[in-house]
Design an enzyme around this catalytic site. Structure first.
Site, PDB file in Angstrom:
ATOM      1  N   GLU A 170       0.938  -1.360   0.267  1.00  0.00           N
ATOM      2  CA  GLU A 170      -0.060   0.406   0.320  1.00  0.00           C
ATOM      3  C   GLU A 170       0.363   1.127   0.397  1.00  0.00           C
ATOM      4  O   GLU A 170       0.759   2.078  -0.934  1.00  0.00           O
ATOM      5  CB  GLU A 170      -0.719  -0.101   1.759  1.00  0.00           C
ATOM      6  CG  GLU A 170      -2.097   1.354   0.943  1.00  0.00           C
ATOM      7  CD  GLU A 170      -3.589   1.051   1.961  1.00  0.00           C
ATOM      8  OE1 GLU A 170      -4.007   1.894   2.680  1.00  0.00           O
ATOM      9  OE2 GLU A 170      -3.074  -0.472   2.714  1.00  0.00           O
TER      10      GLU A 170
ATOM     11  N   GLU B 101      -1.849   0.508  13.094  1.00  0.00           N
ATOM     12  CA  GLU B 101      -2.950   1.115  12.760  1.00  0.00           C
ATOM     13  C   GLU B 101      -3.902   1.089  13.510  1.00  0.00           C
ATOM     14  O   GLU B 101      -4.484   1.830  13.728  1.00  0.00           O
ATOM     15  CB  GLU B 101      -2.693   0.150  11.149  1.00  0.00           C
ATOM     16  CG  GLU B 101      -3.629   0.673  11.015  1.00  0.00           C
ATOM     17  CD  GLU B 101      -4.018  -0.199   8.917  1.00  0.00           C
ATOM     18  OE1 GLU B 101      -4.319   0.597   7.953  1.00  0.00           O
ATOM     19  OE2 GLU B 101      -3.076  -0.954   8.440  1.00  0.00           O
TER      20      GLU B 101
END
Length: 907
Positions: free
Chosen positions: A495, A759
């Site tokens: 990502e 995260e």
């Protein structure tokens, strides 16, 4: 910021006897080479031990070749920045600027610095783009491992190419500069030496519109006679893999890397030689067999080319480079610090796991490994896999990488001692699995090298609680690992994108820790070109992969980032450049939602992303951000002198606030959805009338209490939690959240070994182990946005609501929780502000340093305001100190610049 790989450390200002300028910058950078602005800004910081000292006037004189070309004259302005007011600067020229500052007593102090312009005019470019020419050299690359076929993903990435050009310089050299960039990634060499210490150049921008070129001084690397300029060229973001689903997400911008370079040599007799990329350059493959940012890198030492970038090298078997034109329409001069290696981390432990080694760096980083290889036979193949965590059996955990291989290969040439370090890849990792290493691998054989954008360090925080210190360390490492050319969301998986909400939420914390002005200005350039014709902003910048545009809280980065940068740094140019984007964004939302409740055009609408066990009403969140964007757009218009627009967007903001209350707030002050973030947003954004404020605070506190003082906030709410609680008198509740080590909390991850911000709160839990592999980064920064409160609340370094660039400081430390002391420092645009407070046997002590030219409102917490002393004297008796308020629990005073020492009883 150091570039000698010794760590990310805050440098102290000079110790001086009187008002002294330091940290002189051009375009907000220290002695930059190759600026692209012919009317640059100059800025500086000030230091002085004298209370009340300030800059009464300043003067700048600009010189070229010892000749003065501009004199600002004495300007009686207290600002510490000014734009160049003379004639436009000359292209490719070195300048010296001399600064004089005069204090209130008339004493003058001087300082000087240098900078150089880049190529300011398109017609000055002689370089042409070159690439591998399959017609002259149809050679196709062998597999990464010649005994095995490459993976399907690797098969679309060609091997990096080596380029060189030999040339003669018949005259003595006075100056030599290289201006270079690439479609892809490049690294330059000159006469066998590496040029500069930049990594992953030219960095990532939206190459369709903006491509940065770098400027390097190579004067000391060249000589009379034969010289060689060389380059290694890889895929990078240009044609390598970006984002998820790596079966298809390569070649976003182009299919083959290309190089552009122009060497300009000035001779002592005044003549000039230009060596530029063209068909006279030659190229071939070499030992670097494969390189991709996500997939990793492969190096075969048996194929090394020797001194390929040195004079006298036989390059007869190299093929001519393909000339593919001279389009330089997208070129811009690099305007921010590049990625560099900023710290080396020796391995702390090496253990066996079956027939492999597991290396622990002790810290999760973004970067790469430098491996020493001893005793390998020719052809021995070593594999290095990277991961952030370990499985329960001690093996490396890689499931969360998704399709990113994050694997490097080294094939030995059979030397007694060899070294391997990748060039064109970066991994997010703490652990390295080493397979195929000959003999015994030791910790001394492995060094982790941290890479990130070399933004200058701006802040420091420390306190008496080791858990809070670890939290701050995790936040800082999360910032370092994710500020890699752009503000990414993770450095490890497939990502690594510039998600807009993550950036705007974390920006205040980031700015306290590092000077990120040029870093975010550069990113905002890509945001502006990505805005759609209708005015929507994509979810990720640079814009790749996602088709979503206009998501609440994400797209609002268009207004929040420029206004925050202006507030922190005071450079109006940020607002001038961002104004069209800000205006068009607010108009886009308004046109689709004439009733002022943001329900339409919400795109992906992620809400309070990764909140815990609740669902904040999405209309509440969206409408709150709609009001925020209108507010900041009105504020920008005010600064820019656009009075009609200021009134228009100011009135719009007030109407949105009224609509918010009508739609979402009941008579008891309860906000629809009754979640923590649902209350935090209107409280933080000032949307509630006075009669509802305290009720909303009570509902917020009640929710926390009924959950056992546990948070539920996701990305949108977490930065607001502690500041809002403290603002409304619930400091101890804020500290309970800060110290909490139960799930979900910052302390929970720390208790389980985290060295960066996770995260998600449930990245790993005792009950369920690892969280969803589809999205589970252990190096993020969004949930670390509590760092703003550590600096601004705990250490107490903040600025007044109407202050810009910390000219009107608010020093309001918040003692509480388990803390007995805390200290912080922050380099404002004017100079260093620092605080240190300590509680000992009921006595509160506060040391404060205010930079020259700034003033501060100091809040001294005490149950006995009469007991407050400054330097052992009653505050009211100290010259220059004005007592503003003496009430229960606090004494408030106003002070000019200087050092102060307050004490008080009964904190």
């Amino acid at each position: 910021m150091t570039s000698e790989a010794t760590g990310w450390l805050l440098t102290d200002p000079p110790s001086v006897p009187a008002l002294t300028p330091y940290d002189l910058r051009c375009e907000h950078r220290l002695e930059p080479l190759g600026i692209g602005n012919d009317r640059p800004w100059f800025s500086w910081r000030l230091a002085s031990p004298v209370r009340g000292d300030r800059q009464d006037a300043f003067r700048i004189r600009l010189e070229r070749d010892g000749v003065q070309v501009w004199d600002s004259g004495w300007l009686t302005d207290e600002q510490t920045y000014v734009d160049h007011g003379g004639a436009p600067l000359t292209s490719q020229t070195d300048y010296v600027w001399r600064l004089e500052v005069r204090d209130a007593a008339g004493k003058v102090c001087e300082a000087s610095a240098t900078f150089a312009t880049g190529i300011l005019h398109p017609e000055e470019w002689q370089a042409r783009w070159v690439e591998h020419d399959y017609e002259t050299d149809p050679y196709f690359e062998p597999p990464v491992d010649r005994d095995e076929p490459r993976t399907v993903r690797q098969a679309t990435i060609a091997a990096p190419r080596y380029y060189r050009r030999s040339f003669d310089l018949p005259k003595p050299i006075s100056r030599a500069r290289v201006y270079a960039t690439a479609h892809g990634l490049y690294q330059l060499q000159a006469n066998g030496q590496r040029v500069g210490n930049d990594e992953l150049t030219p960095g990532w921008t939206d190459y369709r519109y903006r491509l940065a070129y770098q400027t390097y001084d190579v004067t000391d690397l060249l000589q009379e006679g034969e010289n060689v300029l060389g380059a290694v060229l890889g895929e990078g973001w240009w044609s390598g893999y970006v984002g998820w689903d790596t079966r298809s997400h390569a070649h976003h911008y182009g299919k083959k890397p290309q190089l552009l370079a122009q060497l300009v040599v000035d001779h002592t007799d005044g003549s000039q030689t230009v060596i530029a990329t063209d068909s006279r350059w030659v190229e071939r493959t070499g030992p670097l067999r494969f390189a991709d940012l996500l997939m990793g890198e492969s190096y075969d030492a048996r194929l090394e080319l020797g001194d390929w970038s040195s004079p006298g090298y036989d390059a007869t078997d190299w093929a001519p480079a393909g000339d593919v034109g001279a389009d330089i329409s997208t070129l811009v001069a690099a305007s921010t610090e590049p990625v560099r290696v900023t710290e080396d981390l020796p391995a702390v432990e090496v253990t066996r796991h079956g027939d492999r080694y597991i290396v622990d760096l002790g810290q999760n980083i973004a970067g790469r490994v430098r491996l020493r290889v001893r005793g390998a036979a020719e052809g021995d193949r070593i594999r290095l896999r990277h991961g952030e965590m370990l499985e329960s059996d001690g093996g490396i955990y890689t499931a969360n990488l998704r399709t990113a291989d994050a694997t490097d290969y080294y094939v030995s040439a059979g030397g007694a001692e060899e070294f391997f370090e990748p060039v064109f890849t970066v991994h997010g990792f703490r652990y390295v699995e080493v397979d195929g290493y000959p003999g015994e691998l030791t910790a001394a054989d492995v060094t982790g090298r941290a890479l990130h954008s070399d933004t200058p360090v701006a802040g420091r925080f420390e306190c008496s609680d080791s858990g809070v210190n670890q939290l701050l360390s995790n936040i800082r490492w999360g910032q370092r690992g994710n500020f890699v050319s752009v503000p990414t969301d993770c450095p490890q998986r497939d990502e690594r994108l510039g998600w807009t909400a993550d950036a705007q939420i974390f920006l205040p914390t980031a700015a306290y820790q590092a000077d990120v002005l040029t870093f975010f200005e550069n990113w905002m350039g890509d945001l502006a070109v990505a805005q759609t014709d209708e005015g929507a902003i994509p979810d990720v910048i640079p814009h790749v992969i996602t088709g979503r545009h206009g998501t609440p809280a994400w797209a609002d980065a268009a207004t929040i980032v420029p206004w925050t940068l202006y507030r922190m740094y005071g450079d109006e140019r940020v607002l001038k450049q961002a104004w069209p984007t800000m205006r068009r964004w607010v108009d886009y939302v308004h046109q689709a939602n004439p009733d002022l409740i943001w329900r339409n055009r919400t795109s992906g609408h992620y809400g309070d992303w990764l909140q815990v066990d609740v669902r904040t009403d999405r209309d509440v969140l969206a409408t709150a951000y709609f009001a925020r964007s209108a507010e900041f757009t009105a504020a920008a218009a005010r600064v820019l002198g656009l009075h009609d627009e200021e009134q228009r967007y100011g009135e719009l903001r007030e109407r949105i606030a009224a609509a918010f209350v009508r739609e979402f707030v009941d008579a008891e002050g309860k906000v629809r959805g009754d979640t923590q973030t649902g209350y935090l947003l209107p409280l933080a954004f000032g949307l509630l009338p006075e009669e509802h404020e305290q009720a909303a605070v009570k509902h917020l506190v009640a929710d926390l209490e009924q959950r056992g003082r546990s948070l539920t906030t996701g990305f949108a709410g977490v930065a607001l939690l502690c500041p809002i609680l403290a603002k409304y008198g619930h400091v101890e509740l804020a500290y309970d959240l800060l110290h909490d080590d139960r799930y979900p909390s910052w302390g929970y991850s720390i208790r389980h070994g985290a060295t960066t911000i996770w995260e998600r709160w449930d990245g790993w839990t005792e009950e369920n182990g690892f969280g969803p592999v589809a999205m589970n980064s252990f190096n993020h920064y969004s949930l670390g946005s509590v760092g703003e409160w550590l600096y601004g609340g705990v250490a107490g370094i903040d600025q007044a609501t109407d202050s810009i660039a910390f000219r009107e400081l608010v020093i309001r430390p918040r003692p509480g929780g388990r803390l007995t002391w805390a200290e912080g420092a922050y380099d404002t645009p004017s100079g260093r502000v620092s605080t240190r407070w300590e509680v000992n046997d009921g006595t509160f002590a506060l040391q404060v340093v205010i930079p020259p030219g700034a003033t501060a409102t100091v809040h001294v917490p005490t149950s006995n305001p009469e007991s407050v002393r400054e330097s052992k004297q009653p505050v009211a008796e100290q010259d220059g100190i004005e007592v503003l308020e003496s009430a229960d629990r606090t004494l408030v005073c106003r002070v000019p610049s200087g050092s102060y020492s307050f004490t008080a009883d009964g904190v």
